[in-house]
Design a protein around this motif. Structure first.
Motif, mmCIF file in Angstrom:
data_model
loop_
_atom_site.group_PDB
_atom_site.id
_atom_site.type_symbol
_atom_site.label_atom_id
_atom_site.label_comp_id
_atom_site.label_asym_id
_atom_site.label_seq_id
_atom_site.Cartn_x
_atom_site.Cartn_y
_atom_site.Cartn_z
ATOM 1 N N UNK A 1 0.852 -1.193 0.000
ATOM 2 C CA UNK A 1 0.000 0.000 0.000
ATOM 3 C C UNK A 1 0.889 1.245 0.000
ATOM 4 N N UNK A 2 1.468 1.588 -1.151
ATOM 5 C CA UNK A 2 2.469 2.655 -1.223
ATOM 6 C C UNK A 2 1.976 4.030 -0.770
ATOM 7 N N UNK A 3 0.704 4.299 -0.905
ATOM 8 C CA UNK A 3 0.181 5.624 -0.561
ATOM 9 C C UNK A 3 -0.158 5.767 0.921
ATOM 10 N N UNK A 4 -0.047 4.691 1.686
ATOM 11 C CA UNK A 4 -0.355 4.753 3.113
ATOM 12 C C UNK A 4 -1.033 3.480 3.574
ATOM 13 N N UNK A 5 -0.304 2.591 4.225
ATOM 14 C CA UNK A 5 -0.838 1.283 4.598
ATOM 15 C C UNK A 5 -2.099 1.302 5.450
ATOM 16 N N UNK A 6 -2.136 2.087 6.496
ATOM 17 C CA UNK A 6 -3.296 2.066 7.390
ATOM 18 C C UNK A 6 -4.518 2.643 6.676
ATOM 19 N N UNK A 7 -4.344 3.765 6.044
ATOM 20 C CA UNK A 7 -5.472 4.416 5.359
ATOM 21 C C UNK A 7 -6.045 3.530 4.262
ATOM 22 N N UNK A 8 -5.175 3.010 3.396
ATOM 23 C CA UNK A 8 -5.678 2.266 2.249
ATOM 24 C C UNK A 8 -6.079 0.834 2.599
ATOM 25 N N UNK A 9 -5.417 0.221 3.548
ATOM 26 C CA UNK A 9 -5.865 -1.104 3.987
ATOM 27 C C UNK A 9 -7.254 -0.977 4.619
ATOM 28 N N UNK A 10 -7.474 0.070 5.387
ATOM 29 C CA UNK A 10 -8.792 0.300 5.986
ATOM 30 C C UNK A 10 -9.838 0.553 4.911
ATOM 31 N N UNK A 11 -9.470 1.363 3.942
ATOM 32 C CA UNK A 11 -10.397 1.687 2.855
ATOM 33 C C UNK A 11 -10.818 0.430 2.098
ATOM 34 N N UNK A 12 -9.843 -0.370 1.683
ATOM 35 C CA UNK A 12 -10.153 -1.569 0.900
ATOM 36 C C UNK A 12 -10.791 -2.669 1.740
ATOM 37 N N UNK A 13 -10.620 -2.588 3.069
ATOM 38 C CA UNK A 13 -11.247 -3.559 3.967
ATOM 39 C C UNK A 13 -12.689 -3.176 4.290
ATOM 40 N N UNK A 14 -13.143 -2.042 3.749
ATOM 41 C CA UNK A 14 -14.525 -1.614 3.963
ATOM 42 C C UNK A 14 -14.749 -0.872 5.265
ATOM 43 N N UNK A 15 -13.672 -0.397 5.858
ATOM 44 C CA UNK A 15 -13.750 0.269 7.162
ATOM 45 C C UNK A 15 -13.711 1.783 7.003
#
Length: 108
Positions: free
Chosen positions: A87-101
Motif C-alpha cells: 500500500x504505497x500511498x499509506x498502509x493504514x489508510x488504504x488497507x482500511x479503505x479496501x477492507x470496507x472500514x
C-alpha cells in the motif's frame, strides 16, 4: 457492482458508508479506482485489519498494525517496508479503505 453504483456507496473520503456490503470484489474495485490490483497478500492484510477493527472498534495505528502483523502473520511480513510495498500511498489508510472500514481518525 457497477462502478457508478459503487461510487454512490462511498463517503467523501472514498470509504464505504455501509461496511456490511463489503466483498472481496468490492475491495478490488475500490483498489482499481486507485490504480492498484489487490493480490492474496493484500487480502491477508485486509482480513487482519478487519479482525482488529472487530476486536477494538477502531482502525489500528501503524505501530499496532505492524506489531499485530508480526504476531499473527510472521516476522517477514511484520514490518512497515512490507506494508508500504503493498500500500504505497499509506498502509493504514488504504488497507482500511479496501477492507470496507471507515477512514482512520489518525490519518490525514
Amino acid at each position: 457492482m457497477e462502478i457508478d453504483q459503487l461510487k454512490k456507496q462511498l463517503d467523501s473520503d472514498g470509504h464505504l458508508i455501509d461496511a456490511s456490503i463489503w466483498t472481496e470484489a468490492i475491495a478490488q474495485q475500490l483498489a482499481e479506482l486507485d490504480a492498484l490490483n489487490l493480490t492474496p497478500e493484500h487480502f491477508e492484510i485486509l482480513k487482519l485489519v478487519q479482525d482488529l477493527y472487530a476486536e477494538t472498534h477502531d482502525t489500528p495505528p501503524m505501530r499496532l498494525l505492524v506489531k499485530q502483523i508480526k504476531i499473527r502473520l510472521g516476522e517477514e511480513k511484520g514490518n512497515s517496508r512490507h506494508l508500504y510495498r503493498l500500500f504505497p500511498e499509506g498502509p493504514v489508510r488504504y488497507a482500511s479503505k479496501y477492507a470496507g472500514l471507515p477512514k482512520p481518525a489518525h490519518c490525514m
